[in-house]
Scaffold this motif. Structure first.
Motif, mmCIF file in Angstrom:
data_model
loop_
_atom_site.group_PDB
_atom_site.id
_atom_site.type_symbol
_atom_site.label_atom_id
_atom_site.label_comp_id
_atom_site.label_asym_id
_atom_site.label_seq_id
_atom_site.Cartn_x
_atom_site.Cartn_y
_atom_site.Cartn_z
ATOM 1 N N ASP A 24 39.546 40.676 45.020
ATOM 2 C CA ASP A 24 38.442 41.517 44.586
ATOM 3 C C ASP A 24 38.023 42.392 45.750
ATOM 4 N N SER A 25 38.183 43.680 45.607
ATOM 5 C CA SER A 25 37.890 44.597 46.702
ATOM 6 C C SER A 25 36.562 45.311 46.507
ATOM 7 N N GLN A 36 32.752 45.235 52.292
ATOM 8 C CA GLN A 36 33.060 44.196 53.258
ATOM 9 C C GLN A 36 34.549 44.183 53.582
ATOM 10 N N GLN A 60 34.668 39.085 53.758
ATOM 11 C CA GLN A 60 35.057 38.334 52.565
ATOM 12 C C GLN A 60 36.423 37.714 52.788
ATOM 13 N N SER A 84 39.416 35.236 51.200
ATOM 14 C CA SER A 84 39.941 34.704 49.954
ATOM 15 C C SER A 84 41.329 34.132 50.197
ATOM 16 N N ASN A 135 45.019 45.187 48.421
ATOM 17 C CA ASN A 135 43.601 45.471 48.684
ATOM 18 C C ASN A 135 43.107 44.912 50.013
ATOM 19 N N ALA A 136 43.932 44.137 50.669
ATOM 20 C CA ALA A 136 43.496 43.460 51.887
ATOM 21 C C ALA A 136 43.417 44.414 53.076
ATOM 22 N N GLN A 138 38.128 42.856 53.798
ATOM 23 C CA GLN A 138 38.795 41.901 52.923
ATOM 24 C C GLN A 138 39.893 41.178 53.709
#
Length: 332
Positions: A45-46, A50, A73, A75, A99-100, A52
């Motif tokens: 979830d991007s 914040q 964030q 994950s 998305n990271a 990622q």
């Protein structure tokens, strides 16, 4: 903010914790109780601004959560109890990686399909092979030597991994570097206590009983770091291997020869084969399975790296005739 992996309990590590962290933990408890579907825990979830950070394994995600600022964030692609050796990626994993801002993976081919996906997808994130900051033990696999990826089995190696994660997080979010450095220092102090505690626990096992027989070869670093001998395993360093009848027979004979008091199953591997070995060798199968490639599910006795190492040590000590003393973190 979507949280894809549980935050540790306040008591899990030392240092002053803010009310914000406490509130986050409470909120997360409700989240976890309603998110039993692995897809609900999927990373990626991007939303928001914040940074990622995506981890490939639950162990690395837990180490990262232990030191990260609240402004980052964190994950995990894998969920507790999932075996990284044989995990097959799903489309959501590509999205998570794309998305990271930072990808933390173990390396040494622990998670082969995720590494392939990471290298093949259009991923612009910075990448860190956290486990590869440790000089590996070399194991024989198919007549060739290959690095053993299970480096976290020695807590001193986990400290080296934390240091590498600390530096990467500080570079990713320099405005939060002071908090990250402080968290890492507190967490490292607890890991140092844990290392000494494991040494003391294993020392209570009678010398002739300090032998491990497990399902797969994931405990070489643990054995080397804490004075145990690996008597044998059913399969090698990867759980994708399958033991031959000859391998099973040899292991049964070795167990009988060395007279180990107990052998161990693992939480991420079907226990039927090792149970058969125990029956044929007429040896006890330890009542508590060992955690090898993943921490436990939220709420279990091994739902963090520290608790996993404590659980494994207790299982080994009690099954092999030692005297277990609970791990207590010293007050600062």
């Amino acid at each position: 903010m979507k949280i894809s992996i549980h935050r540790r309990a306040i008591a899990d590590y030392p240092g002053k914790q803010s009310l914000l962290k406490l509130a986050t933990g409470v909120i997360l408890g409700f989240c976890l109780s309603s998110c039993t579907n692995p897809e609900a825990n999927r990373a990626g979830d991007s939303s928001g601004n914040q940074p990622q950070v995506v981890s490939t394994s639950t162990i690395i995600a837990d180490l990262t959560e232990s030191i990260a600022s609240e402004e980052i964030q964190v994950s995990s692609i894998l969920t507790p109890g999932v075996d990284p050796h044989i995990y097959e990626p799903v489309p959501a994993d590509s999205i998570a990686l794309e998305n990271a801002d930072l990808i933390l993976y173990n390396g040494y081919n622990l998670e082969p399909e995720l590494i392939k996906l990471m290298n093949a997808a259009g991923v612009n994130a910075k990448k860190l092979a956290v486990g590869e900051v440790v000089l590996p033990l070399q194991m024989e696999k198919q007549a060739a030597m290959t690095p053993d990826p299970h480096v976290w089995g020695n807590v001193m190696n986990a400290i080296a991994m934390v240091n590498a994660i600390r530096d990467s997080l500080s570079e990713l979010s320099p405005e939060n570097a002071a908090t990250i450095q402080e968290n890492a220092a507190d967490y490292t102090a607890t890991l140092e206590e844990l290392h000494r505690w494991i040494q003391a626990q294993i020392a209570t096992i009678p010398p002739n009983n300090r032998r491990l027989v497990t399902t797969h070869d994931a405990f070489q670093y643990y054995a080397q770091g804490y004075g145990l001998e690996i008597t044998g395993t059913l399969i090698g360093i990867s759980t994708e291997e399958q033991p031959s009848a000859q391998t099973v027979t040899r292991l049964v004979e070795e167990i009988k020869r060395t007279q180990v008091p107990a052998i161990f199953a693992e939480t991420t591997i079907n226990a039927q084969l090792i149970r058969t070995v125990a029956e044929e060798a007429q040896v006890k199968l330890a009542p508590q399975e060992l955690y090898s490639d993943s921490i436990g599910v939220p709420g279990s006795e091994a739902d963090s790296y520290i608790k996993m190492m404590v659980s494994n040590t207790r299982a080994v000590v009690e099954a092999l005739g030692g005297t277990y003393t609970p791990f207590v973190v010293a007050e600062n």
